[in-house]
Design an enzyme around this catalytic site. Structure first.
Site, PDB file in Angstrom:
ATOM      1  CE  LYS A 102      34.945  56.311   7.791  1.00  0.00           C
ATOM      2  NZ  LYS A 102      34.526  55.671   8.995  1.00  0.00           N
ATOM      3  CE  LYS A 202      31.136  54.339   7.024  1.00  0.00           C
ATOM      4  NZ  LYS A 202      30.359  53.995   8.221  1.00  0.00           N
ATOM      5  N   GLY A 299      33.878  48.609  14.506  1.00  0.00           N
ATOM      6  CA  GLY A 299      34.447  47.755  15.550  1.00  0.00           C
ATOM      7  C   GLY A 299      35.844  47.321  15.163  1.00  0.00           C
TER       8      GLY A 299
END
Ligand code: HSE
Length: 423
Positions: A102, A202, A299
């Site tokens: 990002k 983001k 994750g």
């Protein structure tokens, strides 16, 4: 069957997830998409997975860039350097790049986009926002008919986990952060997350895609959660409000406002139900109305889902498409950025409990056009008491000035917190 060679740069948490996903889902993707993915090379400093020696690249240029059987380079090392050099070299060689980075996209988008366009390669970064939540492609491929007027998201799982635990355990920020670090839910150096930088990168990407306009990070107001106290959460609860680190983007006509900050939202708001490390993005389009996407924002496997989706999507395209933002070449072309936005405010002021204090504060607020919607005093004490104000919608700069003047009143001990409210 279309054969597609892939190189991975980075084999940490997300890299391992991508490697495992390609192995596990290879025949399913072949059957469903008619695309056969093969990981030809992996370039990494540390290998979190055991992989065969033949797959380990020793030299990026010789083993990956020069290998014509590698079509797609997946960059998963994060940060600017050397990721930027790796990505530019791949794009320059006509290889499509898929990345979850990002910061790199937010800071170097025009340069990377130009390099991709120049060689005809693709540049994909679904995993850079919201982990496994397919938000960017939803905007790109499913909301073409819409002008998006607002996005509001919980796009940092670490801070949402911390705020949720502070609320559930009635614990301080410092205590919950230390526990989260022990559990591996927060980084040893949590700055990027708790100071809002991760969410800011983001939001730059998300709002650019949503508003069809380049929104550089320099235009985003950014405030993290390090100042949020147990008292704020408890007083918010009494008012039916919950605290979230929100990334907010709004577009009205040709004006954009973009901000990341702790925000109180009503407990009935759909985003209030997003707890723990989950992410969610609430978006408003002029045709579709409101939609919300929810899922795991980080994750190994959720992020791998987005990365491999990009790989399959890119592999299936004859021609890649590139952004054509209104302000592609010059950020201020046609559009302006608002820093004096309007919202409600929760303000906690610690005062001496004396006659007339409330009237003095109300008068300062009134001088700046800040109208008070509710006020409550908690407790009685000869020393100090908290006054909790919620304002009507007011301008950011007016509230800042009102707070500064209020802090000079002799009966005011401190302005303990100012938290924006969205409904
Ligand atoms: N550190 C991020 C988060 C995940 O806490 O959501 C990676 O973007």
């Amino acid at each position: 069957m279309k054969q597609v060679g892939v190189a991975l740069i980075g084999l940490g948490t997300v890299g391992s997830g991508v490697y495992k996903t390609v192995e596990m889902q290879k025949s399913y993707i072949e059957h469903k998409e008619g695309i056969s993915l093969t990981i030809k090379k992996v370039l990494a400093l540390d290998y979190a997975l055991n992989i065969p020696d033949w797959q380990k690249a020793k030299d990026y240029h010789k083993d990956i860039i020069a290998d014509e059987s590698i079509d797609i380079v997946v960059e998963l090392i994060g940060g600017i350097n050397p990721a930027r050099e790796f990505v530019l070299a791949a794009l320059g060689a006509g290889k499509t790049v898929v990345t979850a980075n990002k910061e790199l996209i937010a800071r170097h988008w025009p340069e990377l986009n130009a390099a991709a366009k120049n060689s005809g390669a693709g540049l994909y970064f679904e995993a850079s926002v919201g982990g496994g939540i397919p938000i960017l492609r939803t905007i790109w491929d499913s909301l073409q008919a819409n002008e998006v007027t607002s996005v509001m998201g919980i796009i940092n799982g670490t801070t949402n986990y911390i705020l949720t635990k502070m609320d559930e355990d009635k614990a301080s920020f410092e205590k919950v952060l230390a526990e989260a670090q022990q559990l591996g839910m927060a980084e040893a150096n949590p700055k990027n997350d708790v100071e809002g930088l991760d969410a800011m990168y983001k939001l730059s990407i998300l709002s650019s895609m949503a508003f069809h306009a380049r929104v550089p990070v320099e235009y985003i107001y950014c405030e993290g959660i390090t100042g949020i106290t147990q008292e704020d959460i408890a007083y918010g609860n009494e008012l039916g409000l919950t605290v979230k680190l929100l990334a907010i983007g709004k577009k009205k006509d040709k004006t954009i406002e973009v901000r990341v900050h702790p925000t109180m939202i009503p407990k009935t708001h759909p985003l209030a139900a997003v707890r723990g490390a989950f992410n969610a993005i609430f978006l408003r389009g002029n045709i579709v109305g409101d939609i919300m996407l929810y899922g795991r924002g980080a994750g190994d496997m959720p992020t791998a889902s987005a990365v491999v989706s990009d790989v399959v999507y890119a592999a299936g395209r004859e021609k890649h498409h590139y952004t054509t933002f209104y302000n592609e070449d010059n950020v201020s072309d046609e559009l302006s950025f608002e820093n004096n936005w309007e919202c409600e405010f929760f303000i906690r002021i610690i005062v001496l409990d004396r006659p007339g204090v409330l009237a003095k504060i109300a008068s300062v607020f009134g001088k700046y056009g800040v109208s008070i919607a509710s006020v409550r005093q908690q407790g009685v004490s000869s020393d100090s008491v908290p006054l909790i104000f919620v304002t009507h919608k007011a301008k950011e700069i007016s509230v800042k000035r009102a707070i500064e003047d209020t802090s000079y009143l002799p009966e005011v001990l401190s302005v303990a917190s100012t938290i924006r409210v969205e409904r």
